[in-house]
Design a protein around this motif. Structure first.
Motif, PDB file in Angstrom:
ATOM      1  N   ALA A 121       0.858  -1.186   0.000  1.00  0.00           N
ATOM      2  CA  ALA A 121       0.000   0.000   0.000  1.00  0.00           C
ATOM      3  C   ALA A 121       0.891   1.232   0.000  1.00  0.00           C
ATOM      4  N   ALA A 122       0.524   2.221  -0.800  1.00  0.00           N
ATOM      5  CA  ALA A 122       1.236   3.500  -0.785  1.00  0.00           C
ATOM      6  C   ALA A 122       0.179   4.596  -0.860  1.00  0.00           C
ATOM      7  N   ASN A 123      -0.107   5.187   0.293  1.00  0.00           N
ATOM      8  CA  ASN A 123      -1.072   6.292   0.354  1.00  0.00           C
ATOM      9  C   ASN A 123      -0.252   7.566   0.483  1.00  0.00           C
ATOM     10  N   ILE A 124       0.174   8.098  -0.664  1.00  0.00           N
ATOM     11  CA  ILE A 124       1.036   9.297  -0.587  1.00  0.00           C
ATOM     12  C   ILE A 124       0.331  10.401  -1.375  1.00  0.00           C
ATOM     13  N   LEU A 125       0.756  10.688  -2.555  1.00  0.00           N
ATOM     14  CA  LEU A 125       0.084  11.687  -3.401  1.00  0.00           C
ATOM     15  C   LEU A 125       0.374  11.285  -4.828  1.00  0.00           C
ATOM     16  N   ALA A 126      -0.516  11.619  -5.752  1.00  0.00           N
ATOM     17  CA  ALA A 126      -0.366  11.182  -7.140  1.00  0.00           C
ATOM     18  C   ALA A 126       1.032  11.484  -7.686  1.00  0.00           C
TER      19      ALA A 126
ATOM     20  N   LEU B 152      -6.124  12.402  -6.345  1.00  0.00           N
ATOM     21  CA  LEU B 152      -7.322  13.146  -6.728  1.00  0.00           C
ATOM     22  C   LEU B 152      -7.819  12.591  -8.055  1.00  0.00           C
ATOM     23  N   GLU B 153      -9.140  12.567  -8.201  1.00  0.00           N
ATOM     24  CA  GLU B 153      -9.761  11.908  -9.354  1.00  0.00           C
ATOM     25  C   GLU B 153      -9.091  12.286 -10.678  1.00  0.00           C
ATOM     26  N   GLU B 154      -8.835  13.586 -10.863  1.00  0.00           N
ATOM     27  CA  GLU B 154      -8.317  14.008 -12.178  1.00  0.00           C
ATOM     28  C   GLU B 154      -6.883  13.528 -12.417  1.00  0.00           C
ATOM     29  N   LYS B 155      -6.227  13.009 -11.367  1.00  0.00           N
ATOM     30  CA  LYS B 155      -4.845  12.544 -11.546  1.00  0.00           C
ATOM     31  C   LYS B 155      -4.755  11.029 -11.642  1.00  0.00           C
ATOM     32  N   SER B 156      -5.913  10.351 -11.610  1.00  0.00           N
ATOM     33  CA  SER B 156      -5.854   8.891 -11.540  1.00  0.00           C
ATOM     34  C   SER B 156      -5.281   8.286 -12.820  1.00  0.00           C
ATOM     35  N   GLU B 157      -5.576   8.897 -13.981  1.00  0.00           N
ATOM     36  CA  GLU B 157      -5.061   8.320 -15.238  1.00  0.00           C
ATOM     37  C   GLU B 157      -3.546   8.445 -15.310  1.00  0.00           C
ATOM     38  N   MET B 158      -3.027   9.550 -14.781  1.00  0.00           N
ATOM     39  CA  MET B 158      -1.578   9.768 -14.767  1.00  0.00           C
ATOM     40  C   MET B 158      -0.890   8.686 -13.913  1.00  0.00           C
ATOM     41  N   VAL B 159      -1.489   8.354 -12.774  1.00  0.00           N
ATOM     42  CA  VAL B 159      -0.894   7.334 -11.909  1.00  0.00           C
ATOM     43  C   VAL B 159      -1.022   5.955 -12.556  1.00  0.00           C
ATOM     44  N   LEU B 160      -2.204   5.710 -13.153  1.00  0.00           N
ATOM     45  CA  LEU B 160      -2.402   4.413 -13.799  1.00  0.00           C
ATOM     46  C   LEU B 160      -1.407   4.215 -14.943  1.00  0.00           C
ATOM     47  N   ALA B 161      -1.179   5.279 -15.713  1.00  0.00           N
ATOM     48  CA  ALA B 161      -0.227   5.174 -16.831  1.00  0.00           C
ATOM     49  C   ALA B 161       1.164   4.822 -16.313  1.00  0.00           C
ATOM     50  N   ALA B 162       1.560   5.439 -15.176  1.00  0.00           N
ATOM     51  CA  ALA B 162       2.892   5.147 -14.612  1.00  0.00           C
ATOM     52  C   ALA B 162       2.969   3.685 -14.168  1.00  0.00           C
ATOM     53  N   ALA B 163       1.865   3.174 -13.596  1.00  0.00           N
ATOM     54  CA  ALA B 163       1.836   1.772 -13.158  1.00  0.00           C
ATOM     55  C   ALA B 163       1.917   0.844 -14.368  1.00  0.00           C
ATOM     56  N   GLU B 164       1.189   1.224 -15.445  1.00  0.00           N
ATOM     57  CA  GLU B 164       1.189   0.374 -16.650  1.00  0.00           C
ATOM     58  C   GLU B 164       2.564   0.341 -17.313  1.00  0.00           C
TER      59      GLU B 164
END
Ligand code: SAH
Length: 325
Positions: free
Chosen positions: A250-255, A287-299
């Protein structure tokens, strides 16, 4: 005003703003200059959190996240100075969150000394995890996991939606006997909850030395012993030498920080490296608007989305590392 009186400052806010207000009160009024003379101990100024949304059984009502956060000031020039700082701080926070005008009133010091502990109430997060102030005996249901925390230290009181999203995901994804890693542990809340869910070993890291101290104290408060086989808490970020070792992270930090950790912007070990094949990584603080940016980094690291949870504007993503083919 008399010597034995205090000024109470109270603000009614939702859970997300509550964490910020708690932090503000503790920053300006966190000294231990208010003595609980009956108990002979210094109780600290600090913040007191009163939840306004529980029924008689302690179950959350629909408006469960309304909170009243209070702090108490002594009369005199020092108290006045602190009050001014607090009022300025609240004004700045009101630019970010809807925060009503603070309400000030005078109370007797002895009332405060005895009353304030009654106001920090057990808080159910997830389905089984009951966050409780250290001194309280909550009315737990069979199967509940009672996590005792000393409030007002490091981030992670359970008031913030990002923490609650993580706890709910832990309940689903942490397998009993699996290895768990908590990056950015704060108060240690997620690591302690995972240990109680049966994860072993549990490792937790944070770059903030105060968080490390708080997490260790909270672990001991919950009867969890510190050792590399049960719960290990160390200063730092993504741990070295742990490739593929953890079933859940788990990493609860910031996008932005999560993206940097994936991309090794700090010359760090990549966030995905310690994850076992078939393991799950819970990403929160997004934050919702940053979720795609985080998902892309994970992918980019070969991870796939398996779950998305949301509370208000906050999103938690669960991504999975596929088994090697
Ligand atoms: N896990 C807790 C606390 C989250 S707050 C909860 O879910 O409530 C985020 C924490 O991450 C803070 O304690 C902060 O000190 C820590 N942190 C920030 N950047 C970090 C990094 N790069 N590596 C590790 N920890 C970090």
């Amino acid at each position: 005003m008399y010597e034995d009186e205090l000024v109470e400052i109270a603000v009614e806010v939702d859970g997300e703003a509550a964490e910020a207000v708690v932090e503000l009160f503790n920053r300006y009024n966190g000294g231990d200059w208010i003595e609980d003379s009956a108990a002979g101990e210094a109780s600290g100024g600090g913040a007191v959190v009163e939840s306004t949304g529980y029924d008689d059984f302690g179950s959350p009502l629909p408006d469960q996240f309304r909170m009243v956060v209070k702090t108490y000031l002594k009369p005199g020039p020092r108290g006045c100075g602190i009050r001014r700082q607090i009022e300025e701080g609240l004004w700045r926070l009101s630019l970010l969150y809807p925060i009503p005008e603070p309400v000030a009133r005078t109370v007797k010091e002895e009332d405060w000394a005895h009353a304030w502990k009654q106001h920090y109430r057990p808080l159910r997060i997830g389905r089984r995890v009951l966050l409780t102030p250290a001194w309280e005996e909550p009315e737990a249901q069979p199967g509940d996991l009672v996590v005792r925390l000393e409030p007002g230290m490091a981030f992670g009181t359970g008031l913030h939606p990002t923490t609650r999203l993580c706890v709910a995901a832990l309940e689903k994804w942490v397998p009993s006997g699996g290895a768990f890693l908590d990056i950015g542990t704060g108060s240690g809340v997620l690591a302690i909850a995972a240990a109680m869910l049966g994860a072993a070993p549990v490792w937790a890291t944070d770059i903030d030395p105060l968080a490390i101290r708080a997490a260790k104290d909270n672990a001991l408060r919950n009867g969890i012993s510190l050792s590399p086989d049960s719960l290990h808490i160390q200063r730092g970020s993504v741990p070295a030498g742990c490739a593929g070792r953890f079933n859940v992270i788990a990493a609860n930090i910031l996008a932005e920080v999560l993206v940097d950790l994936f991309d090794c912007a700090y010359d760090n070990i990549p966030l995905a490296e310690p994850l076992a094949p078939g393991g799950h990584l819970i990403l929160s603080g997004i934050l919702e608007e940053k979720s795609e940016m985080v998902l892309a980094a994970a992918e980019r690291r070969g991870l796939k989305e398996v779950e998305r949870r949301q509370e208000g504007d906050w999103v938690a993503l669960v991504v999975r590392r596929e088994h090697a083919r």
